[in-house]
Design a protein around this motif. Structure first.
Motif, PDB file in Angstrom:
ATOM      1  N   TRP A 193       0.887  -1.263  -0.109  1.00  0.00           N
ATOM      2  CA  TRP A 193      -0.033   0.051   0.198  1.00  0.00           C
ATOM      3  C   TRP A 193       0.803   1.099   0.141  1.00  0.00           C
ATOM      4  N   ALA A 218       3.084  -0.085   3.771  1.00  0.00           N
ATOM      5  CA  ALA A 218       2.776  -1.107   4.488  1.00  0.00           C
ATOM      6  C   ALA A 218       2.933  -2.238   3.200  1.00  0.00           C
ATOM      7  N   THR A 271       5.258  -9.091   6.932  1.00  0.00           N
ATOM      8  CA  THR A 271       4.812  -7.635   6.358  1.00  0.00           C
ATOM      9  C   THR A 271       5.774  -6.804   6.883  1.00  0.00           C
ATOM     10  N   TYR A 297       5.944  -2.221   7.752  1.00  0.00           N
ATOM     11  CA  TYR A 297       5.516  -1.002   7.792  1.00  0.00           C
ATOM     12  C   TYR A 297       6.491   0.404   7.896  1.00  0.00           C
ATOM     13  N   ILE A 306      -1.496  -4.698   7.823  1.00  0.00           N
ATOM     14  CA  ILE A 306      -1.924  -5.191   6.446  1.00  0.00           C
ATOM     15  C   ILE A 306      -2.112  -6.696   6.541  1.00  0.00           C
ATOM     16  N   SER A 307      -3.111  -7.176   5.791  1.00  0.00           N
ATOM     17  CA  SER A 307      -3.416  -8.634   6.225  1.00  0.00           C
ATOM     18  C   SER A 307      -3.886  -9.021   4.757  1.00  0.00           C
ATOM     19  N   ARG A 308      -3.983 -10.250   4.735  1.00  0.00           N
ATOM     20  CA  ARG A 308      -4.288 -11.078   3.322  1.00  0.00           C
ATOM     21  C   ARG A 308      -5.361 -12.202   3.542  1.00  0.00           C
ATOM     22  N   VAL A 313      -6.065  -8.214  -0.186  1.00  0.00           N
ATOM     23  CA  VAL A 313      -5.255  -7.716   0.724  1.00  0.00           C
ATOM     24  C   VAL A 313      -6.012  -6.587   1.367  1.00  0.00           C
ATOM     25  N   LEU A 357      -5.988  -3.115   4.248  1.00  0.00           N
ATOM     26  CA  LEU A 357      -5.117  -2.442   5.286  1.00  0.00           C
ATOM     27  C   LEU A 357      -6.220  -1.803   6.003  1.00  0.00           C
ATOM     28  N   CYS A 379      -2.886   0.553  -4.130  1.00  0.00           N
ATOM     29  CA  CYS A 379      -2.321  -0.799  -3.968  1.00  0.00           C
ATOM     30  C   CYS A 379      -1.593  -1.185  -5.030  1.00  0.00           C
TER      31      CYS A 379
END
Length: 120
Positions: A36, A49, A58, A60, A70-72, A79, A81, A96
């Protein structure tokens, strides 16, 4: 080729939260790093991120560490945020982007961006 598609931007008060989403269109994020970026008005875009799709590692920037996550979601090829404790200085267009998980750090695939405005 994969095309990131962002959603979830908007107007929020300082101290509030927003969640941005980035879905892969036309492809998959497998073997990629998804990041991101944000671009405040009149400034360059910067990476805030990133997440490795294969191992979930990850990264940052200092400016968002402890506030953004941030995750998926592998099943949804998406993804997220999560942005908490938002500040005025978080106001920006958020992009993104994705790159192949190699030694190169050049992001090849970019979304159209989503605006986030944090008001006092």
């Amino acid at each position: 080729q994969v095309q990131p598609v962002e959603s979830g931007g908007g107007l929020v008060q300082a101290g509030g939260s927003l969640r941005l989403s980035c879905a892969a269109s036309g492809g998959y994020f497998d073997s990629m790093v998804v990041g991101w970026f944000r671009q405040p008005p009149g400034k360059e875009h910067t990476l805030v991120a990133a997440i490795g799709w294969r191992d979930g590692s990850t990264w940052y920037s200092d400016s968002v560490k402890g506030r953004f996550t941030i995750s998926r979601d592998n099943a949804k090829n998406t993804v997220f945020l999560q942005m908490n404790s938002l500040k005025n200085e978080d106001t920006a267009v958020y992009y993104c982007a994705a790159r192949w998980d190699t030694s190169s750090t050049v992001y090849d695939y970019w979304g159209q961006g989503t605006q986030v405005v944090v008001s006092s």
